[in-house]
Enzyme design. Structure first.
Site, short mmCIF file in Angstrom:
data_model
loop_
_atom_site.label_atom_id
_atom_site.label_comp_id
_atom_site.label_asym_id
_atom_site.label_seq_id
_atom_site.Cartn_x
_atom_site.Cartn_y
_atom_site.Cartn_z
N ARG A 17 -6.48 0.94 3.83
CA ARG A 17 -5.14 0.67 4.48
C ARG A 17 -4.58 1.68 4.51
NH1 ARG A 17 -0.05 0.04 2.18
NH2 ARG A 17 -1.21 0.31 0.30
N ASP A 18 -3.81 1.75 2.77
CA ASP A 18 -2.83 3.19 2.69
C ASP A 18 -3.39 4.63 3.19
OD1 ASP A 18 -1.36 4.90 1.21
OD2 ASP A 18 -1.68 3.80 -1.00
N HIS A 211 -1.14 4.00 -9.82
CA HIS A 211 -1.35 3.93 -8.86
C HIS A 211 -0.68 5.02 -8.52
CE1 HIS A 211 -1.23 2.77 -3.68
NE2 HIS A 211 -1.24 4.00 -4.53
N HIS A 213 -0.01 9.57 -6.97
CA HIS A 213 0.31 10.37 -5.50
C HIS A 213 -0.28 11.23 -5.92
CE1 HIS A 213 1.37 7.23 -1.92
NE2 HIS A 213 0.48 6.67 -3.10
N CYS A 244 3.03 8.55 2.17
CA CYS A 244 3.98 7.24 1.87
C CYS A 244 5.08 7.56 3.00
CB CYS A 244 5.09 7.59 1.11
SG CYS A 244 6.63 6.71 1.01
N ASN A 253 -2.43 9.75 -1.33
CA ASN A 253 -3.05 9.33 -3.35
C ASN A 253 -4.05 10.10 -3.99
OD1 ASN A 253 -2.21 6.44 -2.72
ND2 ASN A 253 -2.78 6.48 -0.57
ZN ZN Z 1 -0.80 4.88 -2.70
#
Ligand code: ZN
Length: 306
Positions: A17-18, A211, A213, A244, A253
């Protein structure tokens, strides 16, 4: 906070997803399915597999239904999907038997939330307070994710008390888990340790997820500081995919294989087969046709015997 480190952690893989949503090219659905199946086979307990955002906003994930319908279901692996709003939940519920968890998100800073979803924080929270109970009523486990929890590229410092206040509302709405995202890599280990110390006190019974990065190379240091503060739930992305889109240029990430390698070298159980995980990242590298940022993908797992 105890002196002993947790003996085991849960890692949620968010790359499908990310990561995939931030790729400039749309990855063919069959390749996504193959990569997710490779990830499921590593023993990782949680995978965020796609998002039900509007296809015209994020065309990279417009195949959410096909992906969910095609990935292999495997015992011990829990699939989650990102849900932006009520309409997204409605779409996702069309495949209710194909996933276990729903993830909801907003930002801790007004400017980032406006850039991301064009709403105030209060507007986002009010909508989520409607949607989360609907997801719960369908038997879904719910996670709320708060972006820019440790700093905002537009507003700078973010008040930790206000972030925890948002988390309390998400928990009251029905989230069993709240994730805190360092969306543009502004956090440092001292800040993270203090934050999770306070969050643990104010959010008893809520699973707290870190979470991070790696925008400024401090992702793993922040993960260690979280672990030392008692956090046992982490999100990361195979190959170091993702990032992002706001602001442009922000990068990935922390890589799941780097995180898993660190934990397993420290004796913290993840249940993940690191060799298989590196193979999944190598396969992603091939599909994307470029070198990914992950360190363990380049160097290989640590070998203590020759
Ligand atoms: Zn992320």
């Amino acid at each position: 906070m105890s002196d002993a480190l947790p003996s085991s952690v849960l890692v949620r893989e968010v790359g499908p997803r990310d990561g995939f949503q931030n790729e400039p090219e749309v990855i063919p659905t069959a390749e996504k399915v193959r990569l997710i199946d490779l990830l499921s086979a590593t023993g990782i307990p949680r995978i965020e597999v796609t998002s039900f955002v509007r296809p015209d906003v994020i065309p990279q994930l417009s195949d959410a239904e096909e992906v969910l319908a095609s990935i292999e279901q495997r015992d011990g692996v829990s699939f989650s999907v990102l849900i932006p709003n009520g309409r997204g939940l409605e779409r996702a519920l069309g495949l209710r038997d194909r996933f276990d968890e729903a993830n909801f998100f907003l930002s801790a800073s007004e400017t980032h939330n406006r850039e991301n979803v064009n709403r105030t924080i209060e507007e986002s929270l009010s909508e989520l307070e409607q949607v989360i109970p609907e997801a719960r009523a369908e038997g879904l486990r719910c996670e709320g994710v708060i972006s820019t929890s440790f700093g905002c590229p537009y507003e700078g410092r973010v008040d930790p008390g206000a972030v925890i206040g948002i988390a309390e509302r998400l928990a009251a709405a029905g989230c069993e888990e709240v994730g805190f995202g360092d969306t543009t890599g502004m956090a440092n280990p001292a800040q993270v340790g203090a934050f999770f110390g306070e969050a643990t006190e104010r959010l008893p019974g809520v699973e707290l997820t870190a979470h991070f990065h790696n925008t400024r190379g401090q992702g793993l240091a922040n993960a260690y500081a979280s672990l030392a503060a008692g956090v046992t739930s982490f999100e990361s992305s195979f190959g170091e995919l993702g990032g992002c889109p706001v602001p442009p240029g922000s990068v990935g990430n922390i890589a799941t294989e780097d995180l898993v390698s660190m934990f397993s070298e420290m004796g913290v159980e993840t249940g993940v087969d690191l060799g298989r995980l590196v193979e999944a990242s190598a396969a992603a590298q091939e599909v994307l046709g470029r070198t990914l940022g992950s360190h363990v993908l380049k160097a290989g797992p640590v070998r203590w015997q020759t």
